[in-house]
Design an enzyme around this catalytic site. Structure first.
Site, short mmCIF file in Angstrom:
data_model
loop_
_atom_site.label_atom_id
_atom_site.label_comp_id
_atom_site.label_asym_id
_atom_site.label_seq_id
_atom_site.Cartn_x
_atom_site.Cartn_y
_atom_site.Cartn_z
N TYR B 131 0.86 -1.19 0.00
CA TYR B 131 0.00 0.00 0.00
C TYR B 131 0.89 1.24 0.00
CZ TYR B 131 -3.91 3.06 0.82
OH TYR B 131 -4.87 4.03 0.67
N GLN B 260 12.93 14.91 11.38
CA GLN B 260 11.84 14.08 11.85
C GLN B 260 10.55 14.87 11.88
OE1 GLN B 260 12.74 10.86 12.44
NE2 GLN B 260 10.55 10.71 12.12
N HIS B 263 8.04 15.60 8.86
CA HIS B 263 7.14 14.58 8.29
C HIS B 263 5.68 14.96 8.51
CE1 HIS B 263 9.45 11.37 6.58
NE2 HIS B 263 10.29 11.38 7.59
N GLU B 328 11.94 4.50 17.34
CA GLU B 328 12.05 4.05 15.95
C GLU B 328 13.47 4.31 15.43
OE1 GLU B 328 9.67 6.37 13.33
OE2 GLU B 328 9.82 4.93 11.67
N HIS B 329 13.93 5.55 15.59
CA HIS B 329 15.29 5.94 15.19
C HIS B 329 16.04 6.43 16.42
CE1 HIS B 329 12.65 6.96 11.68
NE2 HIS B 329 13.57 6.29 11.02
N ASP B 362 17.31 6.91 5.83
CA ASP B 362 15.98 7.01 5.23
C ASP B 362 15.99 6.69 3.74
OD1 ASP B 362 14.79 7.72 7.59
OD2 ASP B 362 14.84 9.88 7.20
N HIS B 421 -4.81 -39.34 20.10
CA HIS B 421 -3.41 -38.96 19.97
C HIS B 421 -2.52 -40.12 20.45
CE1 HIS B 421 -4.91 -34.84 19.58
NE2 HIS B 421 -3.69 -34.41 19.35
#
Lengths: 431, 431
Positions: B131, B260, B263, B328-329, B362, B421
């Site tokens: 996506y 950052q 964004h 995340e970073h 990135d 079993h």
């Protein structure tokens, strides 16, 4: 008694779809109840867990401490096992541990000529939660299968939750927890246990990931807390698919189908074979052996509702269907299983040849018995050590590397309209 | 302009929690809308997708074929790029490809003395969907980062969906798709694109896994189809955490925080440093550099609402906080980053030393830029080749192995009340 299909039937594909169809209904009542329970546990912590445990498990205690099983009690459960059972549990535990050590993932690094070094580091999760259902689906083998990969991964703390309706504690389950090295056990369950593990309360520590099967409320709660914590796959009914070339004992095949069907009425057992006479012999075995089974009623419902003996054109077609079904358990009950293996793309576990039966894998062969169900083997894997490890990218760029890469990054960043990205890169190239 | 905190503040933990708090509200309206859209696409297939695309993307066409981008058009987009941009995209693509080849997982097998062989086989997914958001979050770099791991894994077919409101096709995104080897592109989006990929329609093939970011409708749709298909993590706002020992240029740090923040308004930029004077210098750099940024308004909101300069006691405390945040970073903007690295347990990507800036990662360093957000690096990993491969357990038990294991399995099966079993195992031991 069991559905009979043939791939040559005009309506085969439709009938197969109907057989396979299983979608946990998204029940609006369950969704609302779970949403309320999660909110309550987040808002009131311990007090909410105590209230909900009283309501749903008829267990009325004054503090979470009374719902925690002391280490000593777990050890007593292990020490109290009959010798044969203890030995079997120990053999299984050790084989599962040993197999899973081969799944440990390693750090790696690559170096470039200009001194730049790139790689990945693998680290264990800090703390995980294992959900063990109460009642008839409360299996000690599942405790081992969920806990051992986490232990092998190096998870520092394993918290188990298991509801004990009316306060009755399953000694086999506690023994398995002691053997597997589970750190703490709380006798709580349902959506309230999932919420407590995801968000933490005054007395129950928040975990990083929750694994293990449960009822519709547990499944919905796991889906809701996904993102806040990690979860494993939401499990559907268990399934076995047997591919036979008519070379095996029909009684063995019938019993393998029973072993799946006895789990519960929604479990699925399917046999694919090109030989109509052999299918008839298996059907005869089913009829003869079924009355000898203590769980005959469950088996009968499962085989009638969801089971099938399917006549295929040949073994190649059997493999095609197997790839479509992507079964949780696939048995290659044929003379030359190695010839079929390369044609199988999707299956949770593949049991190769007549001696490799699912029941051995369920308990003690070594591989995990928590496997992708409902066609999800197309995209997911057996529960493993990799579910309890995660990776961090490691990026060491040298000064020369930065000078070389900055113009590339800046060009792309300007193309995306991200000027701070471009400038941030350019600073490193002395621009 | 940006929040100032110190770990010595009495209310530090509370303020940190408030800053970090971000939970995508489970909007009942979104849930209902998504549920309706999925039902519609399942029931009416192509016709539903066409209607919904007309409604949401103002794109009125008579067939899905008109919504598919021909290979030739993708190739033209690539051929039409300015030379510098094409070169940059090619360098990035090749570095990303090369890095990800190191993530390929291998089959393994162990043999036991009695002839039993156990192992795991790794196979790629058959078909995946990517996506790509429309509008301002439509990044060619993200096409590469999502598609290349799938290519390296050996996925046979990659289907990309990207909404084109009003019919405007992003040439950079199409060029990246051509370069990455995306097989088919449909200009559809929203929950209807996710539903079409999960269930398939007459013209759009069903996939096995859906990856890539999207808005609240896309995220909710992915959550709903999870289980039917695999999904990657539901992404939250992007974040950077910088640990500084005051050894770096304050302008560099300020620009890294901007990169950052630009964004979107919900992005998060946090700096940890023990030196109050240095924090003041970074604040001064922020004030001076902000007006030079084309996206100054977005950056200002992001820094004011979610950014922070935090004075820590020492670098050890900085590492503790970094592990809690599990960013995340993470940039280790210090003189001796190797001394800190062993103390970091949780982060999506770790940028080590002053030259290793996120902006290079990135675009073109090689590691993936799709990373766990919102503290999920505690339990999850960067998008990688492993997300497009899955494992099957391989179980080959010899006759002698079956004789040894059957009593163990039978003991445990009888303990769990699963007699089929037990019998199924016992057949293999001649019992």
């Amino acid at each position: 008694m069991i559905n009979r299909l043939a791939t040559s039937d005009a309506d085969f594909r439709q009938r197969l779809e109907v057989l396979l169809a299983f979608e946990a209904a998204l029940d609006a009542g369950v969704q609302q109840a779970v949403s309320d329970i999660i909110s309550d546990v987040r808002a009131r912590g311990d007090a909410a867990v105590l209230d909900l445990t009283k309501r749903f498990d008829r267990l009325d205690v004054g503090s979470i401490a009374e719902l925690e099983v002391p280490r000593a009690e777990m050890q007593r459960a292990l020490d109290g096992l009959p010798a044969e059972q203890r030995k079997a549990l120990e053999v299984a535990c050790e084989r599962v541990r040993s197999y899973h050590t081969h799944q440990l993932q390693q750090d790696w690094e690559i170096s470039e000529a200009d001194g730049t070094r790139l790689g990945q580091r693998v680290t264990p999760l800090d703390r995980v939660g294992i959900y063990v259902p109460g009642g008839k689906a409360s299996y000690p083998s599942s405790v081992l299968m969920n806990a051992m990969p986490a232990k092998v991964a190096g998870v520092a703390e394993i918290i188990m939750v298991a509801p004990t309706p009316g306060g009755e504690r399953n000694q086999l389950v506690l023994a398995a927890a002691a053997l597997a090295g589970v750190d703490r056990v709380f006798t709580i369950g349902g959506a309230q246990a999932v919420a407590a593990l995801a968000y933490g309360t005054e007395s129950i520590p928040a975990v990083d990931k929750i694994v293990g099967p449960g009822n519709a409320y547990v499944a919905e709660a796991k889906r809701r807390v996904f993102g806040r914590v990690g979860i494993d796959m939401v499990a559907g009914p268990s399934e076995v698919l047997v591919i036979s070339d008519a070379s095996g004992d029909p009684d063995w095949v019938a019993m393998d189908l029973f072993a799946q069907a006895e789990h519960d009425e929604r479990a699925q057992s399917i046999l694919l074979c090109p030989d109509a006479a052999y299918l008839a012999r298996v059907e005869e075995s089913i009829a003869r052996l079924l009355p000898t089974m203590p769980r005959a009623e469950i088996i009968a419902v499962s085989l009638r509702e969801r089971g099938a003996l399917i006549q295929v054109r040949d073994l190649d077609e059997a493999c095609e269907i197997a790839n479509y079904i992507a079964a949780e358990h696939l048995e290659l009950s044929v003379e030359d299983p190695e010839a079929l293996l390369p044609k199988i793309r999707h299956a949770g576990a593949i049991f190769i040849g007549h001696w490799s039966v699912e029941a051995l894998g369920d308990y003690c062969a070594g591989p995990n018995h928590v496997l992708p169900t409902g066609r999800s083997a197309r995209f997911s894997s057996p529960l493993g050590v990799y579910d309890f490890q995660k990776r961090s990218s490691l990026i060491r760029i040298s000064q020369a590397g930065a000078a070389a890469l900055a113009p590339v990054a800046a060009t792309l960043a300007y193309g995306e309209g991200l000027q701070a990205h471009a400038r941030s890169a350019e600073y490193r190239s002395g621009k």
